[in-house]
Write a protein that holds these residues in place. Sequence first.
Motif, short mmCIF file in Angstrom:
data_model
loop_
_atom_site.label_atom_id
_atom_site.label_comp_id
_atom_site.label_asym_id
_atom_site.label_seq_id
_atom_site.Cartn_x
_atom_site.Cartn_y
_atom_site.Cartn_z
N GLU A 37 0.83 -1.19 0.00
CA GLU A 37 0.00 0.00 0.00
C GLU A 37 0.87 1.25 0.00
N ASP A 38 0.31 2.28 -0.56
CA ASP A 38 0.99 3.56 -0.65
C ASP A 38 -0.05 4.66 -0.50
N PRO A 39 0.14 5.64 0.38
CA PRO A 39 1.31 5.78 1.24
C PRO A 39 1.24 4.85 2.45
N GLN A 40 2.30 4.75 3.19
CA GLN A 40 2.28 3.96 4.41
C GLN A 40 1.46 4.65 5.48
N ALA A 41 1.46 5.99 5.47
CA ALA A 41 0.69 6.75 6.44
C ALA A 41 0.13 7.99 5.76
N GLU A 91 -10.89 16.29 8.63
CA GLU A 91 -12.27 15.84 8.38
C GLU A 91 -12.84 16.59 7.19
N GLY A 92 -13.57 15.86 6.37
CA GLY A 92 -14.19 16.46 5.19
C GLY A 92 -13.37 16.30 3.93
N GLU A 93 -12.06 16.08 4.10
CA GLU A 93 -11.21 15.87 2.93
C GLU A 93 -11.37 14.44 2.42
N ASN A 94 -10.93 14.24 1.20
CA ASN A 94 -10.92 12.88 0.64
C ASN A 94 -9.58 12.21 0.93
N ALA A 95 -9.64 10.91 1.10
CA ALA A 95 -8.43 10.12 1.33
C ALA A 95 -8.28 9.10 0.23
N THR A 96 -7.12 9.06 -0.37
CA THR A 96 -6.84 8.08 -1.43
C THR A 96 -5.64 7.25 -1.04
N MET A 97 -5.82 5.95 -1.11
CA MET A 97 -4.70 5.05 -0.84
C MET A 97 -4.62 4.03 -1.97
N ASN A 98 -3.40 3.63 -2.27
CA ASN A 98 -3.15 2.78 -3.43
C ASN A 98 -2.57 1.45 -3.01
N CYS A 99 -2.81 0.48 -3.86
CA CYS A 99 -2.31 -0.87 -3.59
C CYS A 99 -1.73 -1.42 -4.88
N SER A 100 -0.52 -1.93 -4.80
CA SER A 100 0.06 -2.61 -5.96
C SER A 100 0.33 -4.06 -5.58
N SER A 155 -6.96 1.34 -6.19
CA SER A 155 -7.01 2.49 -5.29
C SER A 155 -8.32 2.49 -4.53
N LEU A 156 -8.24 2.98 -3.31
CA LEU A 156 -9.42 3.14 -2.45
C LEU A 156 -9.55 4.61 -2.14
N LEU A 157 -10.70 5.16 -2.48
CA LEU A 157 -11.00 6.56 -2.20
C LEU A 157 -12.09 6.63 -1.14
N ILE A 158 -11.83 7.35 -0.07
CA ILE A 158 -12.84 7.62 0.95
C ILE A 158 -13.20 9.10 0.82
N THR A 159 -14.43 9.38 0.48
CA THR A 159 -14.84 10.77 0.31
C THR A 159 -15.39 11.33 1.62
N PHE A 209 -2.49 -10.40 2.09
CA PHE A 209 -2.68 -9.01 2.47
C PHE A 209 -1.45 -8.17 2.17
N GLY A 210 -1.71 -6.88 1.95
CA GLY A 210 -0.64 -5.92 1.81
C GLY A 210 -0.17 -5.44 3.17
N THR A 211 0.69 -4.45 3.13
CA THR A 211 1.32 -3.95 4.35
C THR A 211 0.49 -2.87 5.05
N GLY A 212 -0.51 -2.31 4.37
CA GLY A 212 -1.43 -1.39 5.01
C GLY A 212 -1.07 0.07 4.90
N THR A 213 -2.10 0.91 4.93
CA THR A 213 -1.96 2.37 5.01
C THR A 213 -2.61 2.81 6.31
N ARG A 214 -1.87 3.56 7.11
CA ARG A 214 -2.44 4.07 8.37
C ARG A 214 -3.01 5.46 8.09
#
Lengths: 115, 110
Positions: B6-10, B15-24, B73-77, B100-105
């Motif tokens: 996963e990217d990024p690691q952290a 609050e209110g912003e979007n969060a995007t995390m990626n997985c390869s 990619s996982l997007l949390i709106t 499983f991947g290594t995770g994004t905190r």
Amino acid sequence: EAGVVQSPRYKIIEKKQPVAFWCNPISGHNTLYWYLQNLGQGPELLIRYENEEAVDDSQLPKDRFSAERLKGVDSTLKIQPAELGDSAVYLCASSLDGTGRRGQFFGPGTRLTVL
Amino acid sequence: SQQGEEDPQALSIQEGENATMNCSYKTSINNLQWYRQNSGRGLVHLILIRSNEREKHSGRLRVTLDTSKKSSSLLITASRAADTASYFCATDRVTDKLIFGTGTRLQVFP
């Protein structure tokens, strides 16, 4: 619906001692998994059961780890003897269908500390 | 062994912003799943996307899959403080064996 139940939640033992973890899956879930999760890492599969049959135990260190699921419901994972490197969280999960396409349901885990 | 990374690691956001995390991932897959793990708890299944799907939605979650790039990619709106957790992708190549991947905190500040 009750979730996956694990006990104990925490266990502290000295190295070379034995330890056992217990898991009760969600009722009706035939597939049961044991995972090991090290700090900051994702879970890694140790063993998977279909009913009472272990169908994948390739990652289980068989010299010290053993598992059983005698009646196809509850399961026990044992370590004997424990080593310092076994300190981790041990997660149990279950799924309704063997393919896990509806996802796996995880218990809260047992955090093992080996001193 | 970990299949996914996963990217990024952290990730820290307000609050209110979007969060995007990626997985390869490394090998061909049947399905890719995303899980959430709150501190000291077990994992919770969020969403599954099949290898022949490109995008999937569930509430505030949007998942994309690009099998040619072996990435998702996982997007949390509209993130909330309660979204604070670690997020893992998991792939299955052989039926029912998840890697499983290594995770994004993710940390969401109120």
